[in-house]
Motif scaffolding. Structure first.
Motif, mmCIF file in Angstrom:
data_model
loop_
_atom_site.group_PDB
_atom_site.id
_atom_site.type_symbol
_atom_site.label_atom_id
_atom_site.label_comp_id
_atom_site.label_asym_id
_atom_site.label_seq_id
_atom_site.Cartn_x
_atom_site.Cartn_y
_atom_site.Cartn_z
ATOM 1 N N GLY A 101 0.779 -1.223 0.000
ATOM 2 C CA GLY A 101 0.000 0.000 0.000
ATOM 3 C C GLY A 101 0.807 1.266 0.000
ATOM 4 O O GLY A 101 0.250 2.351 -0.027
ATOM 5 N N GLU A 102 2.121 1.137 0.039
ATOM 6 C CA GLU A 102 2.941 2.348 -0.018
ATOM 7 C C GLU A 102 2.766 3.066 -1.350
ATOM 8 O O GLU A 102 2.493 2.457 -2.367
ATOM 9 C CB GLU A 102 4.421 1.983 0.166
ATOM 10 C CG GLU A 102 4.843 1.845 1.607
ATOM 11 C CD GLU A 102 4.702 3.156 2.371
ATOM 12 O OE1 GLU A 102 4.142 3.123 3.482
ATOM 13 O OE2 GLU A 102 5.124 4.196 1.852
ATOM 14 N N LYS A 103 2.957 4.364 -1.300
ATOM 15 C CA LYS A 103 2.831 5.178 -2.502
ATOM 16 C C LYS A 103 3.845 4.728 -3.546
ATOM 17 O O LYS A 103 5.031 4.605 -3.254
ATOM 18 C CB LYS A 103 3.060 6.635 -2.141
ATOM 19 C CG LYS A 103 3.007 7.591 -3.315
ATOM 20 C CD LYS A 103 3.217 9.009 -2.831
ATOM 21 C CE LYS A 103 3.231 9.995 -3.984
ATOM 22 N NZ LYS A 103 3.413 11.379 -3.514
ATOM 23 N N LEU A 104 3.361 4.492 -4.746
ATOM 24 C CA LEU A 104 4.222 4.111 -5.854
ATOM 25 C C LEU A 104 4.594 5.326 -6.676
ATOM 26 O O LEU A 104 3.756 6.182 -6.949
ATOM 27 C CB LEU A 104 3.523 3.095 -6.762
ATOM 28 C CG LEU A 104 3.168 1.737 -6.162
ATOM 29 C CD1 LEU A 104 2.523 0.846 -7.212
ATOM 30 C CD2 LEU A 104 4.390 1.060 -5.578
ATOM 31 N N PHE A 106 5.933 6.166 -10.322
ATOM 32 C CA PHE A 106 6.074 5.523 -11.630
ATOM 33 C C PHE A 106 7.076 6.255 -12.503
ATOM 34 O O PHE A 106 7.214 7.489 -12.442
ATOM 35 C CB PHE A 106 4.727 5.495 -12.356
ATOM 36 C CG PHE A 106 3.795 4.416 -11.885
ATOM 37 C CD1 PHE A 106 2.962 4.624 -10.795
ATOM 38 C CD2 PHE A 106 3.744 3.189 -12.534
ATOM 39 C CE1 PHE A 106 2.098 3.629 -10.359
ATOM 40 C CE2 PHE A 106 2.881 2.191 -12.103
ATOM 41 C CZ PHE A 106 2.064 2.408 -11.015
#
Lengths: 115, 113
Positions: A101-104, A106
């Protein structure tokens, strides 16, 4: 660099050739993900690393696809004996911690075209 | 199999109109929910996310989303859109214990000045 870097930006290859796509994550990011996005579709999960360990490769479509991250930083996604159906945008993402659930973050992606 | 449905593939609105983009998922267990946005020429970036607690979450640029567990929905809203909100919006779900996100097909939003 400040963001996730992917190279090449565009890759055109002939059917049957092997290709290697590179991802350089944000410095210090533990987790690295590969996604594939076909035209008109959302990104599709391929595989995931924590440090150098491949945690999940359940999304890889078949054994022509492989990925590695030998030193826990840069990762390479390799497609052997490419087929036209492999044509897609290949997206890499990284996150700071290996928790779900950590912020990805890109990268810009590699647009692969197999002729 | 888990799936994520975004109801509208293309939405066209005028500036100052209110926005609601629908997202439904099929998984019945614990989920983490996300909205990602891709502005023209840019990469995917996180707009907002829900893990637990208050089902109404607020994100960047005035966006918010409401998790309604009984409806398996996580709709994205903004009271008054701007031209700069033109982008592609993706809903994504991570089910408990899974590693990757499952994305919807995306909604292409065009805001007319």
């Amino acid at each position: 660099g400040a963001g996730v870097s992917q190279s090449p930006r565009y890759k055109v290859t002939k059917r049957g050739q092997d290709v290697a796509l590179r991802c350089d994550p944000i410095s210090g990011h533990v987790s690295l993900y590969w996604y594939r996005q076909a035209l008109g579709q959302g990104p599709e999960f391929l595989t995931y690393f924590n440090y150098e360990a491949q945690q999940d490769k359940s999304g890889l479509p078949n054994d022509r696809f492989s990925a590695e991250r030998p030193e826990g930083s840069i990762s390479t996604l390799t497609i052997q004996r490419t087929e036209q159906r492999d044509s897609a945008m290949y997206r890499c993402a990284s996150s700071l911690e290996p928790s779900h659930g950590e912020k990805l973050f890109f990268g810009s992606g590699t647009q692969l075209s197999v002729l | 199999a888990q799936s994520v449905s975004q109801h509208n593939h293309h939405v066209i609105l005028s500036e100052a109109a209110s926005l609601e983009l629908g997202c439904n998922y099929s998984y019945g267990g614990t989920v983490n929910l996300f909205w990602y946005v891709q502005y023209p020429g840019q990469h995917l970036q996180l707009l907002l996310k829900y893990f637990s607690g208050d089902p109404l979450v607020k994100g960047i640029k005035g966006f918010e989303a409401e998790f309604i567990k009984s409806k398996f929905s996580f709709n994205l809203r903004k009271p008054s859109v701007q031209w700069s909100d033109t982008a592609e919006y993706f809903c994504a779900v991570r089910r408990g214990g899974a590693d990757g996100l499952t994305f919807g097909k995306g909604t292409h939003l065009i805001i007319q000045p």
